[in-house]
Design an enzyme around this catalytic site. Structure first.
Site, PDB file in Angstrom:
ATOM      1  N   TYR A 129      32.851  39.046  52.579  1.00 20.27           N
ATOM      2  CA  TYR A 129      34.027  38.933  51.699  1.00 20.27           C
ATOM      3  C   TYR A 129      34.839  37.695  52.080  1.00 20.27           C
ATOM      4  O   TYR A 129      35.200  36.883  51.223  1.00 20.27           O
ATOM      5  CB  TYR A 129      34.881  40.200  51.830  1.00 20.27           C
ATOM      6  CG  TYR A 129      36.086  40.234  50.904  1.00 20.27           C
ATOM      7  CD1 TYR A 129      35.933  40.346  49.520  1.00 20.27           C
ATOM      8  CD2 TYR A 129      37.382  40.154  51.414  1.00 20.27           C
ATOM      9  CE1 TYR A 129      37.042  40.381  48.673  1.00 20.27           C
ATOM     10  CE2 TYR A 129      38.493  40.200  50.573  1.00 20.27           C
ATOM     11  CZ  TYR A 129      38.318  40.308  49.202  1.00 20.27           C
ATOM     12  OH  TYR A 129      39.415  40.341  48.367  1.00 20.27           O
ATOM     13  N   SER A 173      42.377  35.410  48.359  1.00 18.24           N
ATOM     14  CA  SER A 173      42.787  36.563  49.185  1.00 18.24           C
ATOM     15  C   SER A 173      43.252  35.992  50.515  1.00 18.24           C
ATOM     16  O   SER A 173      42.789  34.906  50.920  1.00 18.24           O
ATOM     17  CB  SER A 173      41.596  37.491  49.438  1.00 18.24           C
ATOM     18  OG  SER A 173      41.892  38.384  50.500  1.00 18.24           O
TER      19      SER A 173
HETATM   20  N1  LIG Z   1      43.503  44.647  46.242  1.00 13.19           N
HETATM   21  C1  LIG Z   1      43.745  43.748  47.204  1.00 13.19           C
HETATM   22  O1  LIG Z   1      44.304  44.066  48.271  1.00 13.19           O
HETATM   23  C2  LIG Z   1      43.374  42.309  46.982  1.00 13.19           C
HETATM   24  C3  LIG Z   1      43.929  41.337  47.843  1.00 13.19           C
HETATM   25  C4  LIG Z   1      43.574  40.011  47.661  1.00 13.19           C
HETATM   26  C5  LIG Z   1      42.720  39.651  46.654  1.00 13.19           C
HETATM   27  N2  LIG Z   1      42.180  40.612  45.838  1.00 13.19           N
HETATM   28  C6  LIG Z   1      41.266  40.175  44.790  1.00 13.19           C
HETATM   29  O2  LIG Z   1      41.738  40.619  43.540  1.00 13.19           O
HETATM   30  C7  LIG Z   1      40.642  40.681  42.610  1.00 13.19           C
HETATM   31  C8  LIG Z   1      40.738  41.980  41.836  1.00 13.19           C
HETATM   32  O3  LIG Z   1      40.521  43.037  42.742  1.00 13.19           O
HETATM   33  P1  LIG Z   1      41.297  44.446  42.679  1.00 13.19           P
HETATM   34  O4  LIG Z   1      41.988  44.603  43.945  1.00 13.19           O
HETATM   35  O5  LIG Z   1      42.022  44.559  41.405  1.00 13.19           O
HETATM   36  O6  LIG Z   1      40.045  45.434  42.732  1.00 13.19           O
HETATM   37  P2  LIG Z   1      39.320  46.356  41.655  1.00 13.19           P
HETATM   38  O7  LIG Z   1      40.288  47.323  41.106  1.00 13.19           O
HETATM   39  O8  LIG Z   1      38.104  46.856  42.328  1.00 13.19           O
HETATM   40  O9  LIG Z   1      38.925  45.339  40.477  1.00 13.19           O
HETATM   41  C9  LIG Z   1      37.826  44.484  40.553  1.00 13.19           C
HETATM   42  C10 LIG Z   1      37.545  43.963  39.179  1.00 13.19           C
HETATM   43  O10 LIG Z   1      36.457  43.036  39.222  1.00 13.19           O
HETATM   44  C11 LIG Z   1      35.490  43.413  38.242  1.00 13.19           C
HETATM   45  N3  LIG Z   1      34.160  42.977  38.690  1.00 13.19           N
HETATM   46  C12 LIG Z   1      33.541  43.252  39.861  1.00 13.19           C
HETATM   47  N4  LIG Z   1      32.324  42.691  39.869  1.00 13.19           N
HETATM   48  C13 LIG Z   1      32.172  42.054  38.686  1.00 13.19           C
HETATM   49  C14 LIG Z   1      31.126  41.298  38.092  1.00 13.19           C
HETATM   50  N5  LIG Z   1      29.968  41.066  38.728  1.00 13.19           N
HETATM   51  N6  LIG Z   1      31.314  40.788  36.861  1.00 13.19           N
HETATM   52  C15 LIG Z   1      32.472  41.009  36.201  1.00 13.19           C
HETATM   53  N7  LIG Z   1      33.498  41.718  36.695  1.00 13.19           N
HETATM   54  C16 LIG Z   1      33.339  42.235  37.929  1.00 13.19           C
HETATM   55  C17 LIG Z   1      35.631  44.921  38.130  1.00 13.19           C
HETATM   56  O11 LIG Z   1      35.140  45.413  36.887  1.00 13.19           O
HETATM   57  P3  LIG Z   1      33.646  46.062  36.729  1.00 13.19           P
HETATM   58  O12 LIG Z   1      33.383  46.844  37.964  1.00 13.19           O
HETATM   59  O13 LIG Z   1      33.719  46.863  35.479  1.00 13.19           O
HETATM   60  O14 LIG Z   1      32.741  44.897  36.586  1.00 13.19           O
HETATM   61  C18 LIG Z   1      37.138  45.066  38.202  1.00 13.19           C
HETATM   62  O15 LIG Z   1      37.725  44.804  36.974  1.00 13.19           O
HETATM   63  C19 LIG Z   1      39.374  40.529  43.445  1.00 13.19           C
HETATM   64  O16 LIG Z   1      38.889  39.202  43.338  1.00 13.19           O
HETATM   65  C20 LIG Z   1      39.868  40.769  44.866  1.00 13.19           C
HETATM   66  O17 LIG Z   1      39.074  40.126  45.831  1.00 13.19           O
HETATM   67  C21 LIG Z   1      42.496  41.926  45.976  1.00 13.19           C
END
Ligand SMILES: NC(=O)c1ccc[n+]([C@@H]2O[C@H](COP(=O)([O-])OP(=O)(O)OC[C@H]3O[C@@H](n4cnc5c(N)ncnc54)[C@H](OP(=O)(O)O)[C@@H]3O)[C@@H](O)[C@H]2O)c1
Length: 261
Positions: free
Chosen positions: A177, A164
């Protein structure tokens, strides 16, 4: 008697018909494991690689959304299996890889994507629980999955870690985070050097603000209309995965074109 006019048959012409361009499925037969593949960026990546012909394994903790995501990928014509796994839990990760072993002989791409954020809280109000949740999911989870996947990965394989911009930029109220993502970036950089001699690529995926549900955890009114879509991030990842084997993108920084986030 007038002779019947015989109509001259037109000469048979050889018509060279252009064949439709061969539809290239650039990740045909590759096995791609995406943690946190049941929604958000993970699901967008799963759909994108499945369209390119990969066999996808998606994981997450929530069985219901996992099945829903798998159904979506199948409806698009993709090949997918889903498996419940909590990346923080070593036994759960071991179970996932035992199941993968039963069906596949190798993993071509591991995407450590599972992650969570925290409630916006400055350090003096940050609970140990929130701190540990970030570190265990975003950092330890990637370590456990990578360690379990490596015996199934050969030269030409790729690890993608979803970091990120928070790894390099300070956002007050987001210490847990940011620390977890800075740790993940250091882990990724070290892993890349360890795996370079084995011909395994390691990519730091560094997205800026992306329109997903993660924002609900710390900024409910965030201007999500100004963010990138998860599909844009997924397209960039597919492009990186499809580079010729002799080249690699090591850090894939992707940000909204006009946004400041
Ligand atoms: N959205 C942004 O702006 C952004 C920017 C930079 C990086 N990211 C990164 O992108 C990644 C995906 O995030 P997103 O934005 O798509 O958010 P999201 O929609 O909240 O997705 C998060 C995913 O992680 C899974 N997860 C969370 N805790 C977990 C655990 N303990 N074991 C297994 N799976 C787990 C969730 O599934 P369950 O809840 O079913 O477990 C879900 O599939 C993250 O690493 C986030 O830090 C996001």
């Amino acid at each position: 008697m007038a002779r019947k006019k015989t109509q001259k048959k037109p000469e048979a012409r050889i018509v060279r018909r252009k064949l439709p361009p061969l539809e290239l499925r650039r990740l045909e037969d590759q096995v791609v494991l995406i943690t946190g593949g049941n929604r958000g960026i993970g699901l967008a990546m799963a759909r994108a690689v499945a369209k390119e012909g990969a066999s996808v394994i998606i994981t997450g903790r929530d069985e219901h959304t996992l099945h829903h995501a798998a159904d979506q990928i199948k409806r698009d014509g993709g090949t997918v299996v889903s498996h419940v796994c909590d990346v923080r839990d070593e036994d759960s990760v071991d179970e996932l890889f035992a199941a993968i072993h039963r069906h596949y002989s190798q993993i071509d791409v591991l995407v450590n994507n599972a992650g969570l954020a925290q409630r916006n809280a400055q350090v003096d109000h940050l609970s140990l629980e929130a701190w540990q949740a970030c570190i265990e999911t975003n950092l330890t989870g990637a370590f456990l999955c990578t360690r379990a996947a490596l015996p199934m990965m050969s030269p030409g394989a790729t690890v993608v870690n979803n970091v990120s911009v928070a790894a390099n930029t300070a956002f007050p109220g987001m210490a847990a985070y940011s620390a977890s993502k800075a740790g993940l970036l250091a882990f990724t950089n070290t892993l890349r050097e360890e795996l370079r001699p084995r011909g395994i690529r390691v990519i730091s995926l560094v997205p800026g603000a992306t329109d997903t549900e993660i924002w609900q955890q710390f900024w409910k009114d965030a201007p999500r209309e100004k963010m990138m879509s998860a599909e844009s991030v997924a397209d960039a990842v597919v492009a990186a995965l499809c580079l010729p084997a002799n080249a690699t993108i090591e850090e894939l920084l992707i940000r909204p074109t006009a946004g400041t986030l």
